[in-house]
Enzyme design. Sequence first.
Site, mmCIF file in Angstrom:
data_model
loop_
_atom_site.group_PDB
_atom_site.id
_atom_site.type_symbol
_atom_site.label_atom_id
_atom_site.label_comp_id
_atom_site.label_asym_id
_atom_site.label_seq_id
_atom_site.Cartn_x
_atom_site.Cartn_y
_atom_site.Cartn_z
ATOM 1 C CG HIS A 56 9.280 -28.416 10.326
ATOM 2 N ND1 HIS A 56 8.939 -27.949 11.569
ATOM 3 C CD2 HIS A 56 10.614 -28.616 10.345
ATOM 4 C CE1 HIS A 56 10.024 -27.844 12.307
ATOM 5 N NE2 HIS A 56 11.061 -28.249 11.590
ATOM 6 C CB CYS B 173 0.702 -2.638 4.789
ATOM 7 S SG CYS B 173 0.562 -3.746 6.195
ATOM 8 C CG HIS C 60 10.936 -24.667 11.988
ATOM 9 N ND1 HIS C 60 10.961 -24.664 13.360
ATOM 10 C CD2 HIS C 60 12.119 -25.210 11.599
ATOM 11 C CE1 HIS C 60 12.105 -25.174 13.799
ATOM 12 N NE2 HIS C 60 12.837 -25.510 12.743
ATOM 13 C CG ASP D 26 -0.377 0.184 2.530
ATOM 14 O OD1 ASP D 26 0.858 0.349 2.609
ATOM 15 O OD2 ASP D 26 -1.121 0.210 3.530
ATOM 16 C CB THR E 122 1.957 -2.542 11.248
ATOM 17 O OG1 THR E 122 0.755 -3.013 10.621
ATOM 18 C CG2 THR E 122 1.710 -1.220 11.928
HETATM 19 C C1 RB5 Z 1 -2.112 2.615 6.477
HETATM 20 O O1 RB5 Z 1 -2.128 3.821 7.125
HETATM 21 C C2 RB5 Z 1 -1.863 1.478 7.462
HETATM 22 O O2 RB5 Z 1 -2.993 1.279 8.247
HETATM 23 C C3 RB5 Z 1 -1.474 0.206 6.719
HETATM 24 O O3 RB5 Z 1 -0.343 0.455 5.967
HETATM 25 C C4 RB5 Z 1 -1.138 -0.993 7.569
HETATM 26 O O4 RB5 Z 1 -0.212 -0.674 8.559
HETATM 27 C C5 RB5 Z 1 -2.264 -1.784 8.076
HETATM 28 O O5 RB5 Z 1 -2.120 -2.784 8.767
#
Ligand code: RB5
Length: 149
Positions: A133, A65, A98, A8, A67
């Site tokens: 595994h 993304c 694994h 994203d 996080t």
């Molecule tokens: C976008 O602001 C953020 O929410 C997205 O990149 C991500 O971290 C979602 O889990």
Amino acid sequence: MKIAIGCDHAGVELKKEIISLLNNLQIESIDFGTDRSESVDYPDFGEKVSLAVSKGEIEKGILICGTGIGMSIVANKFPGIRASLCNELFTAKMSRLHNDANILVLGGRVVGSDLAKEIVRTWVSTPFEGERHCRRLDKITRIEENLKR
Ligand code: RB5
């Protein structure tokens, strides 16, 4: 090996760097976007990459993304996907050894680009260990099959 890659808006810059690293490693990457910094919804791009891997069209995927959490949630909805959020080297290695992870997820706002590239290097070069595994992965497949009924 071919790798599907998507992100994203929070992963655009890191995605560019990873594509160039994969080129240097002579690994072909198929870019599913986004390529712009305008806000987009991560499920739209997570879906494209996960579907290509889930259908067996492309062997592995990388998703980014902010996080890494949203992309992990999306990717692990798809049959046969074993997506692992790895923001350090140990889990990157173990997710291949694994778990035979077929999608690597990175948090673009969590890891710096040097560490992220090291994680990718580790992940693409570590084989699945197999043996005990396999039994565990077979159980995951069975869970998916039972849920379909
Ligand atoms: C976008 O602001 C953020 O929410 C997205 O990149 C991500 O971290 C979602 O889990």
